[in-house]
Design a protein around this motif. Structure first.
Motif, mmCIF file in Angstrom:
data_model
loop_
_atom_site.group_PDB
_atom_site.id
_atom_site.type_symbol
_atom_site.label_atom_id
_atom_site.label_comp_id
_atom_site.label_asym_id
_atom_site.label_seq_id
_atom_site.Cartn_x
_atom_site.Cartn_y
_atom_site.Cartn_z
ATOM 1 N N THR A 102 11.127 7.953 -8.341
ATOM 2 C CA THR A 102 11.929 7.910 -7.108
ATOM 3 C C THR A 102 11.046 8.213 -5.896
ATOM 4 O OG1 THR A 102 13.854 8.677 -8.336
ATOM 5 C CG2 THR A 102 13.932 8.919 -5.943
ATOM 6 N N VAL A 103 10.255 9.268 -6.035
ATOM 7 C CA VAL A 103 9.400 9.688 -4.934
ATOM 8 C C VAL A 103 8.277 8.671 -4.710
ATOM 9 C CG1 VAL A 103 7.780 11.458 -4.180
ATOM 10 C CG2 VAL A 103 9.936 12.119 -5.231
ATOM 11 N N PHE A 104 7.703 8.207 -5.801
ATOM 12 C CA PHE A 104 6.599 7.250 -5.685
ATOM 13 C C PHE A 104 7.071 5.970 -5.006
ATOM 14 C CE2 PHE A 104 4.059 3.728 -7.581
ATOM 15 C CZ PHE A 104 2.868 4.022 -6.948
ATOM 16 N N ARG A 105 8.263 5.525 -5.419
ATOM 17 C CA ARG A 105 8.791 4.299 -4.852
ATOM 18 C C ARG A 105 9.049 4.483 -3.345
ATOM 19 N NH1 ARG A 105 13.599 2.271 -4.550
ATOM 20 N NH2 ARG A 105 13.818 0.001 -4.601
ATOM 21 N N ALA A 106 9.571 5.657 -2.986
ATOM 22 C CA ALA A 106 9.827 5.938 -1.569
ATOM 23 C C ALA A 106 8.517 5.922 -0.789
ATOM 24 C CB ALA A 106 10.512 7.298 -1.432
ATOM 25 N N LEU A 107 7.486 6.494 -1.381
ATOM 26 C CA LEU A 107 6.195 6.524 -0.690
ATOM 27 C C LEU A 107 5.656 5.105 -0.504
ATOM 28 C CD1 LEU A 107 3.717 7.978 0.488
ATOM 29 C CD2 LEU A 107 2.796 8.111 -1.827
ATOM 30 N N MET A 108 5.688 4.309 -1.587
ATOM 31 C CA MET A 108 5.117 2.969 -1.488
ATOM 32 C C MET A 108 5.928 2.108 -0.522
ATOM 33 S SD MET A 108 2.518 3.557 -3.146
ATOM 34 C CE MET A 108 1.729 2.007 -2.752
ATOM 35 N N ASP A 109 7.232 2.334 -0.496
ATOM 36 C CA ASP A 109 8.067 1.603 0.444
ATOM 37 C C ASP A 109 7.730 2.010 1.878
ATOM 38 O OD1 ASP A 109 10.380 -0.167 0.993
ATOM 39 O OD2 ASP A 109 11.193 1.677 1.861
ATOM 40 N N PHE A 110 7.503 3.308 2.077
ATOM 41 C CA PHE A 110 7.160 3.791 3.413
ATOM 42 C C PHE A 110 5.791 3.255 3.838
ATOM 43 C CE2 PHE A 110 5.856 7.423 6.304
ATOM 44 C CZ PHE A 110 6.673 7.035 7.338
ATOM 45 N N LEU A 111 4.900 3.124 2.875
ATOM 46 C CA LEU A 111 3.579 2.563 3.195
ATOM 47 C C LEU A 111 3.679 1.066 3.490
ATOM 48 C CD1 LEU A 111 1.177 4.265 0.618
ATOM 49 C CD2 LEU A 111 1.618 4.912 2.977
ATOM 50 N N GLY A 112 4.786 0.459 3.063
ATOM 51 C CA GLY A 112 4.988 -0.954 3.358
ATOM 52 C C GLY A 112 4.552 -1.882 2.237
ATOM 53 N N LEU A 113 4.342 -1.335 1.041
ATOM 54 C CA LEU A 113 4.017 -2.220 -0.084
ATOM 55 C C LEU A 113 5.217 -3.131 -0.317
ATOM 56 C CD1 LEU A 113 1.973 -2.792 -2.483
ATOM 57 C CD2 LEU A 113 3.558 -1.452 -3.886
ATOM 58 N N ASP A 114 4.946 -4.400 -0.493
ATOM 59 C CA ASP A 114 6.004 -5.376 -0.780
ATOM 60 C C ASP A 114 6.761 -4.912 -2.028
ATOM 61 O OD1 ASP A 114 7.458 -7.619 -1.569
ATOM 62 O OD2 ASP A 114 5.996 -8.974 -0.633
ATOM 63 N N ASN A 115 8.072 -4.652 -1.864
ATOM 64 C CA ASN A 115 8.786 -4.053 -2.997
ATOM 65 C C ASN A 115 9.004 -5.027 -4.156
ATOM 66 O OD1 ASN A 115 10.876 -5.612 -2.099
ATOM 67 N ND2 ASN A 115 12.011 -3.921 -1.155
ATOM 68 N N ARG A 116 8.553 -6.276 -3.979
ATOM 69 C CA ARG A 116 8.616 -7.208 -5.106
ATOM 70 C C ARG A 116 7.507 -6.940 -6.123
ATOM 71 N NH1 ARG A 116 8.865 -12.574 -1.454
ATOM 72 N NH2 ARG A 116 7.194 -11.373 -0.474
ATOM 73 N N ARG A 117 6.615 -6.017 -5.769
ATOM 74 C CA ARG A 117 5.476 -5.760 -6.665
ATOM 75 C C ARG A 117 5.683 -4.586 -7.614
ATOM 76 N NH1 ARG A 117 1.445 -8.839 -4.829
ATOM 77 N NH2 ARG A 117 1.374 -9.357 -2.606
ATOM 78 N N LEU A 118 6.715 -3.810 -7.395
ATOM 79 C CA LEU A 118 6.859 -2.564 -8.147
ATOM 80 C C LEU A 118 8.235 -2.520 -8.807
ATOM 81 C CD1 LEU A 118 5.622 0.166 -8.848
ATOM 82 C CD2 LEU A 118 6.478 1.041 -6.661
ATOM 83 N N HIS A 119 8.254 -2.425 -10.141
ATOM 84 C CA HIS A 119 9.518 -2.531 -10.878
ATOM 85 C C HIS A 119 9.635 -1.448 -11.943
ATOM 86 C CE1 HIS A 119 10.271 -6.574 -9.159
ATOM 87 N NE2 HIS A 119 8.946 -6.605 -9.138
#
Lengths: 472, 356
Positions: A102-119
């Motif tokens: 949950t936290v990692f996903r929030a961080l990567m989303d905040f960094l702007g990683l395209d959320n199609r890359r992380l599942h």
């Protein structure tokens, strides 16, 4: 496994061909998803050959750094999958992992990683069909996102993103008389504590060599207590010295502001010090000044007396015990909220460009780590070299990995003192990363750092009904 | 500054100066101080409008263009029975550093002594030979500055190839070396000879800025005193608050330590060197776990003694520190190397012996 140059050598060549296939790393648990993938194979289900499966004992074993390393080494997407909650071979591994994700996903989303890359997925041993469907969907998503070419870069800043101006400080500087009064009380209290043998050292502040500067001071003799002082330039979080000082001196008295006490609480929570080791001298602090005026962390702080203190010092005197008024005392909005919200309002690719810029300047001086009270590990992950988790090279990819690892390791632990950001010579907005994750943890798990030394840190525990809407 | 040297200066208008700098773009890599959202650092600039001659120093020194944060020493690849070895990537483009402060130029001379004396470091040498340094005399000094205490000056042209001085409505441009002569060759027929008033103005500015730096000198003979006080217990007190980050060494114009690391697999890989810092515990930690510099105070002492004792003792008393003051300004806990040196020397003068 982690051979940077190998991945770097193959990825662009593959990407350039018209028949580009995304490279997806799947971290899958031994007991459920691996068996599920196996059953998909036995049932002759077809799915794209884009996934490189890495078998792990449990999703609880999946340190987010494994995911980061996959991206660093050239993966275009990552899929993490394990047993459904309740079915974990180790009873609760996946539920602890869920909070981490949950936290990692929030961080990567905040960094702007395209959320199609992380599942993320829960796929049981009997769900071969779900596995092949998941791989299908993940491959489609990653293919749409395209090759990941800009994971970390070095050089001049390129992003046009500029953070909005921060509102004016909600209050003026405290009066010189009040500051002198606090300094006097600190001197007398320190002398008393040392004379009576209640502590062996008092860690406080003393004037530094630059104009108005205040710097950390270690006072071990009552006659040296007059060196102590107080002003709105007492910026350091002195709790960073606590574990070492306790080892060296035994009983330690620590001058602490409201935000510094969060560091003391964190050290207590994580058993780095015992409550009896430290005498917390809480100062009712009306805010500190950094180069840009009132520090951002101080805008929303009402200057209340710190909780968990053994002594409370105000301009009026020094009193035993903690005397927080309990009133929220918030005098203004926290500007870090507005800055985080602004960044979140941007398109992901703009955020990505912004953070790539930020990390590109990182010198890897590790000041962020050195000044953080919660960065107490005897051997930091940055020094582990079998394998080399954080590449030593001071360049884009390695800077990404370091900055992500740092933010994650502080998530659910950071007390928001912002010392890392204040000291960063490259002005990397570490405060905003920390603040974003603290917000996530408060919203998701109802936890605030620094409140209660007896409560388990949020990523060391779980609830069966923790939110998991992002897990397929 | 001698009258003869001043005589070769040319006075340019701001436009003429800008034209000269802009003319370097294209065939040379131009590195200039750029403000990036409040962070002023040297960057490679592509457009003329990016070239500014700022006042004040950059956040860290421009040493990274001679001694990169990370650079490849060699790379290998294996295909079948064939092993291919590639040397360090060779860069040949001339580079010009524009707007270097005298302290940073002095830093280049320290790096030269470290990397070029004796068996020259071929990578450093390859960067150095293709670099021309354009310095600017400081027109202001910060509270952290102390170049005059270590033999420098805010108007010094040591380490410079072309030296600039700001005067009212213009600039004095003076080549210092043959490299500088080549870089200023394009100025033939541009500008005019400086007036006596402009010479006087430059002198006044130099005296004024130096006067702002009111830091007492660090004497050359202190190098031996400091070394003899290696065991002084005072070091423990002085270095106690050091938190062990690497800011001081990474922003320093003369710090030059590096780590060498290999990354790779059976099929390919490379060996790199990256900046390292004596303030890190891992810098001296042995494989056995033993660390000869066991405490942070011992690491801080190492940095101070390297700058003010070990280096000077091998270089005619010249301090390795150039007095830019960045470490003083940026230290998270306000450590001040100049004050540390003075405190140790004062303790020595007070009759404290070498201690235990």
């Amino acid at each position: 496994m982690f051979q940077q140059s190998q991945a770097a050598a193959t990825t662009p060549a593959v990407a350039e061909t018209a028949t580009w296939q995304p490279q997806i790393v799947a971290l899958i648990c031994n007991w459920c998803t691996y068996a599920g993938a196996d059953s998909a194979g036995t049932a002759r289900r077809s799915y794209p050959a884009s996934v490189r499966a890495v078998r792990v004992p449990c999703t609880g074993r999946v340190d987010p750094l494994l995911i980061v390393k996959a991206f660093e080494q050239g993966a275009d997407g990552v899929l993490v999958s394990g047993c459904h909650p309740g079915d974990c071979h180790y009873v609760q591994g996946n539920m602890v992992a869920r909070r981490r994700f949950t936290v990692f996903r929030a961080l990567m989303d905040f960094l702007g990683l395209d959320n199609r890359r992380l599942h993320f997925a829960w796929i049981s041993a009997s769900e071969g069909a779900k596995w092949s469907r998941a791989v299908d969907e993940v491959t489609t998503a990653v293919r749409a996102a395209g090759p990941l070419r800009d994971w970390g870069r070095t050089g001049a800043r390129r992003s046009a993103v500029r953070l909005p101006a921060v509102p004016a400080a909600p209050r003026s500087a405290p009066s010189a008389d009040d500051q002198r009064a606090v300094g006097g009380h600190l001197q007398r209290l320190a002398a008393t504590l040392l004379t009576e043998g209640r502590v062996s050292v008092v860690i406080g502040y003393t004037p530094g060599s630059l104009p108005a500067q205040m710097v950390p001071a270690f006072v071990t003799r009552p006659e040296d207590a007059p060196a102590l002082g107080w002003s709105d330039r007492c910026v350091n979080n002195l709790s960073v010295y606590l574990p070492g000082a306790v080892r060296q001196w035994g009983k330690v008295a620590l001058v602490a502001k409201r935000c510094d006490v969060n560091g003391v609480v964190g050290l207590l929570q994580e058993s780095q010090i015992a409550r009896d080791d430290v005498v917390v001298i809480g100062v009712a602090c009306p805010g500190v000044q950094d180069d840009g005026g009132l520090a951002l962390k101080c805008h929303a702080c009402g200057g209340d007396a710190p909780p968990h203190a053994d002594w409370t010092v105000t301009p009026g005197g020094a009193e035993p015990g903690a005397h927080p008024s309990g009133a929220s005392g918030a005098v203004a909005a926290d500007p870090r909220d507005a800055l985080v919200t602004y960044l979140e309002s941007l398109p992901a690719e703009d955020r990505w460009a912004y953070w790539q810029d930020q990390f590109s300047s990182c010198l890897r001086c590790y000041a962020c780590r050195a000044v953080c009270p919660l960065c107490y590990c005897a051997v930091c992950v940055a020094e582990k070299n079998r394998p080399q988790w954080i590449p030593v090279n001071i360049e884009g990819k390695a800077n990404m990995t370091w900055n992500i690892a740092r933010a994650l390791h502080l998530s659910g632990r950071c007390g928001g003192c912002d010392e890392c950001a204040r000291d960063c010579p490259a002005d990397v907005r570490l405060d905003l990363l920390n603040h974003r994750l603290s917000r996530e943890i408060e919203q998701r798990f109802g936890y605030r750092s620094g409140a209660d030394p007896a409560v388990a840190p949020p990523l060391a525990t779980f609830r069966p009904d923790d939110p998991q809407e992002f897990i397929r | 500054m001698s009258e003869g040297a001043m005589a070769s200066a040319t006075r340019l208008t701001p436009d003429e100066l800008h034209g000269w700098l802009a003319g370097m773009l294209g065939d040379k890599r131009v590195l200039a101080a750029v403000d990036e959202d409040g962070l002023r650092v040297f960057r490679s600039v592509e457009r003329a409008d990016q070239i500014a001659l700022p006042t004040g120093k950059t956040r860290w020194s421009p040493k990274e263009f001679l001694f990169a944060r990370t650079e490849t020493l060699f790379a290998y690849s294996v295909a079948g029975n064939e092993v291919t070895l590639d040397g360090a990537p060779v860069e040949s483009a001339e580079q010009v550093l524009v707007g270097v402060r005298p302290c940073d130029a002095a830093g280049f001379l320290r790096l030269d002594a470290i990397f070029l004396d004796g068996d020259a470091d071929s990578l450093y040498a390859s960067h150095r030979v293709r670099t021309t340094v354009v310095t600017v005399a400081c027109d202001e000094a910060g509270p952290e500055c102390f170049c005059t205490a270590v033999g420098g000056s805010p108007a010094s042209d040591k380490g410079s190839d072309v030296h600039l001085t700001r005067v009212a409505d213009g600039w004095l441009v003076r080549p210092v070396t043959a490299k500088g002569d080549r870089l200023t060759a394009s100025l033939a027929g541009v500008g005019r000879a400086p007036s006596p008033e402009e010479h006087a103005e430059a002198e006044t500015q130099s005296t004024r800025v130096a006067g702002h730096i009111r830091q007492s000198a660090i004497a050359r003979e202190w190098a031996a005193i400091l070394e003899s006080r290696f065991h002084l217990p005072l070091w423990e007190t002085l270095g106690r608050r050091c938190v062990g980050c690497g800011i001081c060494t990474y922003v320093c114009p003369s710090c030059s330590c590096f780590d060498v690391t290999d990354t790779g697999s059976a099929s390919c890989g490379e060996r790199c060197r990256s900046w390292d810092s004596c303030t890190f515990a891992a810098f001296t930690r042995h494989a056995s776990g033993h660390n000869p510099r066991a405490t942070q105070a011992a690491r801080y002492r190492q940095r101070v003694l390297h700058k003010f004792s070990y280096f000077p003792l091998g270089h005619d008393g010249e301090s390795m520190c150039v007095g830019c003051g960045r470490c003083v300004q940026l230290c998270p806990v306000g450590l001040n190397v100049r004050e540390t040196v003075q405190a140790v020397v004062a303790a020595a003068a007070d009759g404290h012996d070498a201690g235990g």
